[in-house]
Design an enzyme around this catalytic site. Sequence first.
Site, PDB file in Angstrom:
ATOM      1  N   ARG A 225      -5.702  -2.360   9.308  1.00  0.00           N
ATOM      2  CA  ARG A 225      -6.174  -3.719   9.044  1.00  0.00           C
ATOM      3  C   ARG A 225      -6.056  -4.596  10.289  1.00  0.00           C
ATOM      4  O   ARG A 225      -6.962  -5.296  10.656  1.00  0.00           O
ATOM      5  CB  ARG A 225      -5.336  -4.304   7.909  1.00  0.00           C
TER       6      ARG A 225
ATOM      7  N   ARG B  69       0.778  -5.092  -5.953  1.00  0.00           N
ATOM      8  CA  ARG B  69       0.792  -6.331  -5.178  1.00  0.00           C
ATOM      9  C   ARG B  69       1.166  -7.420  -6.186  1.00  0.00           C
ATOM     10  O   ARG B  69       0.566  -7.517  -7.261  1.00  0.00           O
ATOM     11  CB  ARG B  69      -0.580  -6.617  -4.584  1.00  0.00           C
TER      12      ARG B  69
ATOM     13  N   GLY C  54       0.837  -1.212   0.000  1.00  0.00           N
ATOM     14  CA  GLY C  54       0.000   0.000   0.000  1.00  0.00           C
ATOM     15  C   GLY C  54       0.861   1.247   0.000  1.00  0.00           C
ATOM     16  O   GLY C  54       1.877   1.303   0.685  1.00  0.00           O
TER      17      GLY C  54
ATOM     18  N   THR D 149       4.084   2.501   5.493  1.00  0.00           N
ATOM     19  CA  THR D 149       2.661   2.126   5.574  1.00  0.00           C
ATOM     20  C   THR D 149       1.983   3.061   6.556  1.00  0.00           C
ATOM     21  O   THR D 149       2.595   3.458   7.550  1.00  0.00           O
ATOM     22  CB  THR D 149       2.454   0.672   6.043  1.00  0.00           C
TER      23      THR D 149
ATOM     24  N   ASP E  96       5.213  -5.034   5.931  1.00  0.00           N
ATOM     25  CA  ASP E  96       5.880  -6.296   6.309  1.00  0.00           C
ATOM     26  C   ASP E  96       5.894  -7.322   5.175  1.00  0.00           C
ATOM     27  O   ASP E  96       6.824  -8.131   5.080  1.00  0.00           O
ATOM     28  CB  ASP E  96       5.321  -6.878   7.607  1.00  0.00           C
TER      29      ASP E  96
ATOM     30  N   ASP F 178       2.332  -0.554  11.738  1.00  0.00           N
ATOM     31  CA  ASP F 178       2.348  -1.905  12.323  1.00  0.00           C
ATOM     32  C   ASP F 178       3.568  -2.720  11.914  1.00  0.00           C
ATOM     33  O   ASP F 178       3.513  -3.942  11.849  1.00  0.00           O
ATOM     34  CB  ASP F 178       1.063  -2.657  11.946  1.00  0.00           C
TER      35      ASP F 178
ATOM     36  N   ASP G 101      -0.325   2.208   8.503  1.00  0.00           N
ATOM     37  CA  ASP G 101      -0.856   1.459   9.657  1.00  0.00           C
ATOM     38  C   ASP G 101       0.014   1.504  10.910  1.00  0.00           C
ATOM     39  O   ASP G 101      -0.460   1.197  12.001  1.00  0.00           O
ATOM     40  CB  ASP G 101      -1.068  -0.012   9.268  1.00  0.00           C
TER      41      ASP G 101
HETATM   42  P1  ADP Z   1       2.826  -4.539   2.546  1.00  0.00           P
HETATM   43  O1  ADP Z   1       4.234  -4.505   2.091  1.00  0.00           O
HETATM   44  O2  ADP Z   1       2.211  -3.167   2.637  1.00  0.00           O
HETATM   45  O3  ADP Z   1       2.650  -5.372   3.798  1.00  0.00           O
HETATM   46  P2  ADP Z   1       1.746  -6.750   0.965  1.00  0.00           P
HETATM   47  O4  ADP Z   1       1.578  -7.651   2.134  1.00  0.00           O
HETATM   48  O5  ADP Z   1       0.689  -6.732  -0.078  1.00  0.00           O
HETATM   49  O6  ADP Z   1       1.927  -5.227   1.402  1.00  0.00           O
HETATM   50  O7  ADP Z   1       3.126  -7.130   0.288  1.00  0.00           O
HETATM   51  C1  ADP Z   1       3.627  -6.369  -0.808  1.00  0.00           C
HETATM   52  C2  ADP Z   1       4.349  -7.268  -1.776  1.00  0.00           C
HETATM   53  O8  ADP Z   1       5.473  -7.880  -1.132  1.00  0.00           O
HETATM   54  C3  ADP Z   1       3.535  -8.447  -2.297  1.00  0.00           C
HETATM   55  O9  ADP Z   1       2.653  -8.088  -3.330  1.00  0.00           O
HETATM   56  C4  ADP Z   1       4.649  -9.366  -2.792  1.00  0.00           C
HETATM   57  O10 ADP Z   1       5.140  -8.923  -4.035  1.00  0.00           O
HETATM   58  C5  ADP Z   1       5.728  -9.165  -1.721  1.00  0.00           C
HETATM   59  N1  ADP Z   1       5.623 -10.217  -0.699  1.00  0.00           N
HETATM   60  C6  ADP Z   1       4.640 -10.374   0.229  1.00  0.00           C
HETATM   61  N2  ADP Z   1       4.843 -11.485   0.967  1.00  0.00           N
HETATM   62  C7  ADP Z   1       5.973 -12.073   0.497  1.00  0.00           C
HETATM   63  C8  ADP Z   1       6.718 -13.254   0.824  1.00  0.00           C
HETATM   64  N3  ADP Z   1       6.330 -14.081   1.812  1.00  0.00           N
HETATM   65  N4  ADP Z   1       7.845 -13.523   0.139  1.00  0.00           N
HETATM   66  C9  ADP Z   1       8.258 -12.702  -0.861  1.00  0.00           C
HETATM   67  N5  ADP Z   1       7.587 -11.573  -1.220  1.00  0.00           N
HETATM   68  C10 ADP Z   1       6.487 -11.255  -0.575  1.00  0.00           C
HETATM   69  O1  F6P Z   2      -1.959  -1.473   4.991  1.00  0.00           O
HETATM   70  C1  F6P Z   2      -2.380  -0.200   4.638  1.00  0.00           C
HETATM   71  C2  F6P Z   2      -3.868  -0.205   4.320  1.00  0.00           C
HETATM   72  O2  F6P Z   2      -4.187   1.119   3.953  1.00  0.00           O
HETATM   73  C3  F6P Z   2      -4.756  -0.718   5.422  1.00  0.00           C
HETATM   74  O3  F6P Z   2      -4.998   0.236   6.421  1.00  0.00           O
HETATM   75  C4  F6P Z   2      -5.979  -1.103   4.624  1.00  0.00           C
HETATM   76  O4  F6P Z   2      -6.724  -2.115   5.250  1.00  0.00           O
HETATM   77  C5  F6P Z   2      -5.409  -1.627   3.358  1.00  0.00           C
HETATM   78  O5  F6P Z   2      -4.132  -1.038   3.204  1.00  0.00           O
HETATM   79  C6  F6P Z   2      -6.237  -1.344   2.149  1.00  0.00           C
HETATM   80  O6  F6P Z   2      -5.660  -1.976   1.065  1.00  0.00           O
HETATM   81  P1  F6P Z   2      -6.140  -1.728  -0.438  1.00  0.00           P
HETATM   82  O7  F6P Z   2      -5.583  -0.413  -0.860  1.00  0.00           O
HETATM   83  O8  F6P Z   2      -5.547  -2.870  -1.180  1.00  0.00           O
HETATM   84  O9  F6P Z   2      -7.633  -1.706  -0.420  1.00  0.00           O
END
Ligand code: ADP
Ligand code: F6P
Length: 328
Positions: A172, A73, A12, A126, A104, A130, A128
């Site tokens: 979230r 993503r 995000g 982010t 994360d 978190d 959040d």
């Molecule tokens: P955020 O980084 O905000 O937590 P996501 O959880 O959607 O958002 O993760 C972002 C991107 O990081 C994913 O779309 C993917 O490309 C990569 N990613 C997530 N989890 C893994 C993983 N376990 N191993 C490798 N890449 C990952």
């Molecule tokens: O992790 C950041 C965040 O903005 C959360 O607060 C929210 O639940 C989520 O992303 C929304 O994700 P998306 O933009 O994929 O709807």
Amino acid sequence: MAKKIAVLTSGGDAPGMNAAIRAIVRKIIFDGNEAYGVRYGFRGLADGDIFQMTAADVSTLSSRGGTILFTARYPEFAEEEGQLKALEQLKRHEIDGLVVIGGDGSYQGALALSRRGFPTVGIPGTIDNDIPGTDFTIGFDTACNTALEALDKLRDTAKSHMRTFVVEVMGRHAGDIALWSGIGCGADQVIIPEINFDIQEVVDQINQGREKGKKHTLIVLAEGVMPGYKFADLLDEYGNYHIRTTVLGHVQRGGSPSAKDRMLATSLGHAAVEALAKGQSGVCMGIVDNKIVYTDIENALEKKDDRQKRNTLNKYLYDLNQETSVWS
Ligand code: ADP
Ligand code: F6P
């Protein structure tokens, strides 16, 4: 020989990501190296969407929300195939190191590249708040200020009509935006995922306020608990509170970053480039007790102490709101 360092944003978006990109690109060039941008996060990395960036390319970027590198993503990055594609592209473009800005999930991607021998570091981006390894994430302060501005406005109309407002804010799995904006606006109740709520207690507090002359109510609800409309329906079963529900949604993700987020993004971006120059990999930048630090991503993601510290702080903030908002 000049090194080639690349940067990408993933997950995000968050206000301040652009300020981090600016700091990273400028610091790379300041050190006599070459800066590269990767569009669309890990997807762009696997597709080879990599281009050189100049100091001019990041001019006046600190004030802009979103991310000029775009984000995506790309679940395929959790698989070997996606990671090997990315490594191939990094080799093809002769990139020597990578900075990943994200949450994360993005840290997992950074860790995967580092484990495969490619120098990669992470920056927490982010709204959040978190992410382990840091007290604050880039974008959180701006999101709180956006929520606060909306809450102040909603209070005006709530008070005028003697209504109850349920305001759903983002988060979230985390109640941080709800707590900080809720305390900032003096919300009657802050409902967060980390602390179970009792609807009867919520109702009792509203009624107690009514008896003391408080005719309107502002409830800030973190989306991770339940949707705002569902909470409103629940409350509605206990009496006629003239409820209105507002879902703030993605408005919290945009806008010009606050001074605090610009400062955080600039210092973490600078620190990330320094960490790579020192030969670090698989680490994430953070601000802990007001100091810029870096931690192993692997340890940070598993560290129970960090979670404990956050939970303790959030419990304190929750009590702080209770003890300063209730009309007793
Ligand atoms: P955020 O980084 O905000 O937590 P996501 O959880 O959607 O958002 O993760 C972002 C991107 O990081 C994913 O779309 C993917 O490309 C990569 N990613 C997530 N989890 C893994 C993983 N376990 N191993 C490798 N890449 C990952
Ligand atoms: O992790 C950041 C965040 O903005 C959360 O607060 C929210 O639940 C989520 O992303 C929304 O994700 P998306 O933009 O994929 O709807």
